[in-house]
Design a protein around this motif. Structure first.
Motif, mmCIF file in Angstrom:
data_model
loop_
_atom_site.group_PDB
_atom_site.id
_atom_site.type_symbol
_atom_site.label_atom_id
_atom_site.label_comp_id
_atom_site.label_asym_id
_atom_site.label_seq_id
_atom_site.Cartn_x
_atom_site.Cartn_y
_atom_site.Cartn_z
ATOM 1 N N UNK A 167 -26.275 115.750 3.099
ATOM 2 C CA UNK A 167 -26.846 115.526 4.483
ATOM 3 C C UNK A 167 -25.810 114.742 5.238
ATOM 4 N N UNK A 168 -25.261 114.975 6.494
ATOM 5 C CA UNK A 168 -24.261 114.465 7.207
ATOM 6 C C UNK A 168 -25.187 113.911 8.732
ATOM 7 N N UNK A 178 -20.697 110.310 -1.260
ATOM 8 C CA UNK A 178 -20.662 109.448 0.053
ATOM 9 C C UNK A 178 -19.714 109.557 0.604
ATOM 10 N N UNK A 179 -19.628 109.881 2.046
ATOM 11 C CA UNK A 179 -18.535 109.753 2.847
ATOM 12 C C UNK A 179 -18.861 108.906 4.145
ATOM 13 N N UNK A 180 -17.608 108.566 4.761
ATOM 14 C CA UNK A 180 -17.475 107.705 6.064
ATOM 15 C C UNK A 180 -16.319 108.046 6.818
ATOM 16 N N UNK A 181 -16.563 108.462 7.976
ATOM 17 C CA UNK A 181 -15.297 108.727 8.570
ATOM 18 C C UNK A 181 -15.498 108.856 10.277
ATOM 19 N N UNK A 182 -14.642 109.539 10.871
ATOM 20 C CA UNK A 182 -14.608 109.734 12.324
ATOM 21 C C UNK A 182 -14.776 111.131 12.698
ATOM 22 N N UNK A 190 -28.299 119.280 7.388
ATOM 23 C CA UNK A 190 -28.386 119.443 6.084
ATOM 24 C C UNK A 190 -28.186 120.777 5.631
ATOM 25 N N UNK A 191 -27.276 120.644 4.604
ATOM 26 C CA UNK A 191 -26.621 122.085 4.035
ATOM 27 C C UNK A 191 -26.479 122.154 2.751
#
Length: 235
Positions: free
Chosen positions: A208-209, A146-150, A226-227
């Motif tokens: 998925x991002x 899982x990722x979170x960023x700018x 979706x890659x």
């Protein structure tokens, strides 16, 4: 964005060479439990809300092929491999492709309601991002992430309207116009995925991002990708 793409590609090549050479980077002062990785993915992109730039659009294509190039570093726990989660940082370039919309130009000069022209609009969207990533083992050689960023996004927009009189475009009508614009800014990025380790240096990742707060005014959108792709890493 071509510059960002070239830099990301060069970094990926360096990471790949390091991975193929094997071993860590302890000789450069890097902790022995820190891994570096790079990779690339391709898939289906969507720009939700992108067709809102035309009121009452009669045609909308907000999906396109997208891709990304990325690299990062992760700090693994000094325990049995695959026993505990690990944290890392990641950066990369994402191309969300192009969206397009069409609509009818309504006659307003004589207060009539019949269609008498066409409006077309298109938007190209891409961005570079930085994010924190968490990896959680769920099975042998398999982990979810899982990722979170700018994200620093860049958008190129084009709009054209053509007046049609008696079924033929009228090149002299003063309502004909063709405009283009570009904008950029910062938005959020969230992502989830999974990856499977094929060899010591190669994994396959599906992800998925989704971006938030992307675009301005009528061109606001929430893009997603979706890659599936490959990840090369040191060990």
């Amino acid at each position: 964005m071509k510059t960002h793409f070239s830099c990301a590609l060069a970094g990926l090549m360096l990471l790949t060479n390091a991975a193929q050479a094997g071993g860590g980077l302890e000789g450069f002062g890097v902790p022995s439990n820190m891994d570096f990785y790079g990779g690339g993915s391709i898939g289906m992109a969507s720009q939700d809300g992108a067709c809102g730039s035309i009121a009452n659009a009669k045609g909308c294509d907000d999906s396109d092929q997208g891709y990304k190039i990325f690299g990062g570093a992760r700090l693994k726990p000094n325990t049995e491999p695959g026993a505990l989660p690990s944290l890392g940082v990641e950066g990369g370039y994402i191309n969300f492709g192009e969206s397009s919309a069409t609509g009818d130009l309504i006659h307003t000069r004589l207060n009539l309601s019949e269609d008498h022209g066409d409006i077309t609009a298109s938007s190209e969207l891409s961005g570079i991002y930085a994010a924190g990533v968490a990896f959680m083992p769920v099975a042998p050689k398999t982990e979810v992430l899982a990722k979170a960023g700018v994200m620093r996004w860049s958008q190129k927009n084009e709009r054209k309207q053509t007046v049609i009189i008696n079924g033929t475009p009228d090149p002299l009508d003063n309502r004909n116009e063709s405009t283009s614009s570009s904008s950029s800014g910062f938005g959020g990025l969230l992502g989830v995925g999974a990856q499977y380790q094929m060899t010591d240096n190669l994994s396959v990742r599906g992800e998925y991002e989704r971006g938030f707060g992307i675009g301005k005014d009528a061109n606001k959108t929430e893009p997603s990708l979706l890659s599936v792709g490959a990840v090369f890493s040191t060990y």
